[in-house]
Design a protein around this motif. Structure first.
Motif, PDB file in Angstrom:
ATOM      1  N   PHE A   1     -22.994 -15.895  20.505  1.00 43.98           N
ATOM      2  CA  PHE A   1     -22.013 -16.928  20.180  1.00 43.98           C
ATOM      3  C   PHE A   1     -22.320 -15.721  18.902  1.00 43.98           C
ATOM      4  O   PHE A   1     -21.638 -15.579  17.258  1.00 43.98           O
ATOM      5  N   GLU A   2     -22.215 -14.960  19.062  1.00 40.85           N
ATOM      6  CA  GLU A   2     -22.134 -14.217  17.523  1.00 40.85           C
ATOM      7  C   GLU A   2     -21.228 -13.809  17.130  1.00 40.85           C
ATOM      8  O   GLU A   2     -19.693 -13.724  17.707  1.00 40.85           O
ATOM      9  N   PRO A   3     -20.472 -13.572  15.895  1.00 39.87           N
ATOM     10  CA  PRO A   3     -19.629 -12.838  15.252  1.00 39.87           C
ATOM     11  C   PRO A   3     -18.406 -12.003  15.895  1.00 39.87           C
ATOM     12  O   PRO A   3     -16.934 -12.182  15.762  1.00 39.87           O
TER      13      PRO A   3
ATOM     14  N   SER B   1     -12.085 -10.279  13.805  1.00 39.54           N
ATOM     15  CA  SER B   1     -13.099 -11.181  14.938  1.00 39.54           C
ATOM     16  C   SER B   1     -14.371 -12.178  13.885  1.00 39.54           C
ATOM     17  O   SER B   1     -14.361 -13.902  14.330  1.00 39.54           O
ATOM     18  N   ALA B   2     -14.552 -11.943  13.142  1.00 40.66           N
ATOM     19  CA  ALA B   2     -15.596 -12.661  12.588  1.00 40.66           C
ATOM     20  C   ALA B   2     -14.915 -13.978  11.419  1.00 40.66           C
ATOM     21  O   ALA B   2     -15.167 -14.847  11.245  1.00 40.66           O
ATOM     22  N   VAL B   3     -13.387 -13.533  11.010  1.00 37.87           N
ATOM     23  CA  VAL B   3     -13.373 -14.287   9.765  1.00 37.87           C
ATOM     24  C   VAL B   3     -12.475 -15.308  11.069  1.00 37.87           C
ATOM     25  O   VAL B   3     -12.922 -16.534  10.244  1.00 37.87           O
TER      26      VAL B   3
ATOM     27  N   GLY C   1      -5.064 -32.417  19.900  1.00 40.19           N
ATOM     28  CA  GLY C   1      -5.028 -31.449  21.274  1.00 40.19           C
ATOM     29  C   GLY C   1      -4.271 -30.522  20.570  1.00 40.19           C
ATOM     30  O   GLY C   1      -3.921 -29.087  21.081  1.00 40.19           O
ATOM     31  N   LEU C   2      -2.453 -31.359  19.608  1.00 44.32           N
ATOM     32  CA  LEU C   2      -2.074 -29.820  19.122  1.00 44.32           C
ATOM     33  C   LEU C   2      -2.618 -28.609  17.891  1.00 44.32           C
ATOM     34  O   LEU C   2      -2.988 -27.456  18.429  1.00 44.32           O
ATOM     35  N   VAL C   3      -3.749 -28.840  17.299  1.00 40.04           N
ATOM     36  CA  VAL C   3      -4.578 -27.935  16.522  1.00 40.04           C
ATOM     37  C   VAL C   3      -4.892 -27.322  17.938  1.00 40.04           C
ATOM     38  O   VAL C   3      -5.813 -25.269  17.850  1.00 40.04           O
ATOM     39  N   ALA C   4      -5.875 -27.765  18.827  1.00 43.37           N
ATOM     40  CA  ALA C   4      -6.173 -26.482  19.461  1.00 43.37           C
ATOM     41  C   ALA C   4      -5.211 -25.796  21.009  1.00 43.37           C
ATOM     42  O   ALA C   4      -5.602 -24.628  20.521  1.00 43.37           O
ATOM     43  N   GLY C   5      -4.270 -26.601  20.593  1.00 42.21           N
ATOM     44  CA  GLY C   5      -3.462 -25.803  21.381  1.00 42.21           C
ATOM     45  C   GLY C   5      -2.994 -24.412  20.664  1.00 42.21           C
ATOM     46  O   GLY C   5      -2.843 -23.196  21.457  1.00 42.21           O
ATOM     47  N   LEU C   6      -2.868 -24.554  19.741  1.00 39.22           N
ATOM     48  CA  LEU C   6      -2.270 -23.651  18.862  1.00 39.22           C
ATOM     49  C   LEU C   6      -4.003 -22.478  18.276  1.00 39.22           C
ATOM     50  O   LEU C   6      -3.545 -21.428  18.027  1.00 39.22           O
ATOM     51  N   LEU C   7      -5.219 -22.567  18.693  1.00 38.18           N
ATOM     52  CA  LEU C   7      -6.121 -21.936  18.336  1.00 38.18           C
ATOM     53  C   LEU C   7      -5.824 -21.589  18.983  1.00 38.18           C
ATOM     54  O   LEU C   7      -5.942 -19.847  19.595  1.00 38.18           O
ATOM     55  N   TYR C   8      -5.788 -21.699  20.659  1.00 43.11           N
ATOM     56  CA  TYR C   8      -6.381 -21.181  21.755  1.00 43.11           C
ATOM     57  C   TYR C   8      -4.914 -19.849  22.721  1.00 43.11           C
ATOM     58  O   TYR C   8      -5.348 -18.910  22.477  1.00 43.11           O
ATOM     59  N   ALA C   9      -3.178 -20.375  21.775  1.00 48.26           N
ATOM     60  CA  ALA C   9      -2.513 -19.540  21.381  1.00 48.26           C
ATOM     61  C   ALA C   9      -2.889 -18.623  20.683  1.00 48.26           C
ATOM     62  O   ALA C   9      -1.682 -17.485  20.827  1.00 48.26           O
TER      63      ALA C   9
ATOM     64  N   GLY D   1     -13.892 -19.261  11.028  1.00 48.81           N
ATOM     65  CA  GLY D   1     -12.734 -20.296  10.688  1.00 48.81           C
ATOM     66  C   GLY D   1     -12.873 -21.674  12.115  1.00 48.81           C
ATOM     67  O   GLY D   1     -13.659 -22.358  11.634  1.00 48.81           O
ATOM     68  N   GLU D   2     -12.516 -21.127  13.463  1.00 48.97           N
ATOM     69  CA  GLU D   2     -12.785 -21.905  14.252  1.00 48.97           C
ATOM     70  C   GLU D   2     -14.780 -22.512  14.246  1.00 48.97           C
ATOM     71  O   GLU D   2     -14.223 -24.317  14.612  1.00 48.97           O
TER      72      GLU D   2
END
Length: 410
Positions: free
Chosen positions: A275-277, A315-317, A108-116, A321-322
């Motif tokens: 879904f393109e990068p 965007s691609a990088v 949950g915390l990792v997902a929140g960090l990615l969203y942020a 990773g995500e």
């Protein structure tokens, strides 16, 4: 299952709001795209009491959102960007809540960090497009559907339907999620109590109630039943005459029966673009298109604001990773959290395929990115667990179910 520390969630929300406000300031007080112009003009017309106008062909809910945002910060386009940025930042807490409920507090915390901090979501929050605010609606759909199925809560099922109706009026392709979410609720609820019929009925009726006013309005304006938004339907792989005569659904069904291979190729190509990068279909990347739009409306810029090379590389990088983490997360989650994984994956797949019938663009995936971040969080924690044995795996057993009476209750 414990929840993440509140102070950490608040810190993520603050980071998200800060990043998005900076983006809103950088984007400025100038309209950047024709879509922004159309939404702002529609909001201005509605605020003045003139309605949407017969020629308006985009989604109905977003101009109404802009009317509300403008009432909070009446400072023109810059004010709209700033307020939307703050509202969108609140999706961080919802992302944490969804990922925590399905996979545990670490994911949950990792997902929140990615969203942020995800660059696409940060920039999108400052653009006057509906995607940034559709993402939190999708997260609320997941939370409401989970409650409806887990507790047999008819009120929660109705709330799920209301949210699905709202999502469809922000992004019409979201209509495909209604049968998907309804089927998941029925499947999961049937294992615990015989209330699946009532739950699905409440969901469908609430969704129809939200869609009814705009449907009636469109029928009065056009004299026929038309899609929620007609902009973009011309991208379907069918003849224009068939669209006018038979409507989108019948025309697509007819085309698929006559040429299934061609339709499948079209869907596959458009899902790839979904879904393109990095963005490959931005009209404003072409100087001649920018010049044409500026000549038609001087409010639109003739020069490009950002360097495409840097934008595409970032965007691609980040997205690469995500997605790599998300793939790991899906594999792990399918073994250990199958029910929640099925709901999130079904929403992602259905939404992507829905756009595949028309046209896929990178920004269209923004609403489902938080769900992919939930998988990415699960993947990141699994990798951390394997690399560092001190990181415990979340318990596989679900939290105890509360005892519910057999009677409906709010």
């Amino acid at each position: 299952m414990p929840n993440p520390p509140t102070r950490l969630v608040l810190a993520l929300v603050l980071a998200a709001a800060t990043a998005r406000l900076i983006a809103a300031v950088v984007l400025g007080d100038t309209l950047l795209f024709t879509d922004e112009r159309d939404y702002v003009d529609a909001a201005t017309s509605v605020r003045a009491g003139h309605g949407f106008g017969v020629a308006y062909a985009r989604v109905p809910a977003y101009p109404l959102v802009l009317v509300g945002l403008g009432a909070i910060a009446p400072f023109g386009v810059a004010g709209l960007r700033a307020v939307q940025a703050v509202v969108a930042a609140g999706g961080t807490a919802l992302t944490v809540a969804v990922a925590t409920r399905v996979f545990g507090p670490g994911p949950g915390l990792v997902a929140g960090l990615l969203y942020a901090l995800d660059p696409l979501l940060v920039i999108a929050a400052g653009l006057l497009y509906p995607e940034a605010l559709t993402a939190p609606v999708f997260l609320l759909v997941v939370l409401a559907a989970n409650r409806a199925a887990r507790r047999g809560d008819v009120v929660a099922a109705g709330a799920t339907g209301l949210l699905l109706g709202l999502a469809a009026q922000l992004r019409p392709v979201a209509l495909v999620l209604t049968p998907v979410v309804a089927a998941w609720i029925a499947l999961r609820a049937s294992r615990r109590q015989n209330r699946s019929g009532a739950l699905v009925g409440a969901l469908v009726l609430a969704c129809l109630a939200v869609l009814a006013p705009w449907t009636i309005r469109n029928y009065r304006v056009h004299g026929v039943v038309v899609p929620i938004a007609t902009a973009g339907t011309q991208q379907a792989p069918v003849a224009r005459d068939d669209l006018r005569k038979h409507g989108v659904t019948v025309a697509l069904a007819s085309k698929a029966s006559q040429n299934p291979g061609g339709v499948l190729v079209h869907i596959a190509r458009e899902v790839w673009h979904f879904f393109e990068p990095y963005p490959t279909r931005l009209a404003t990347d072409r100087p001649e298109e920018r010049a044409r739009e500026h000549a038609e409306d001087s409010r639109l810029p003739s020069e490009q604001r950002f360097r495409p090379g840097v934008r595409d590389a970032v965007s691609a990088v980040t997205y690469g990773g995500e997605m790599a983490l998300a793939v790991v997360g899906i594999v792990v989650a399918w073994r250990e959290r199958r029910s929640g994984t099925l709901l999130l994956a079904a929403i992602v797949a259905a939404y992507a395929i829905g756009f595949g019938f028309f046209i896929g663009r990178l920004r269209y995936r923004i609403p489902i990115l938080p769900l992919l971040f939930a998988f990415a969080g699960a993947g990141a924690c699994e990798i951390a667990r394997r690399l560092g044995p001190t990181v415990p795996r979340p318990p596989r057993t679900a939290r105890p179910e509360p005892q519910e009476s057999s009677a409906d209750s709010p």
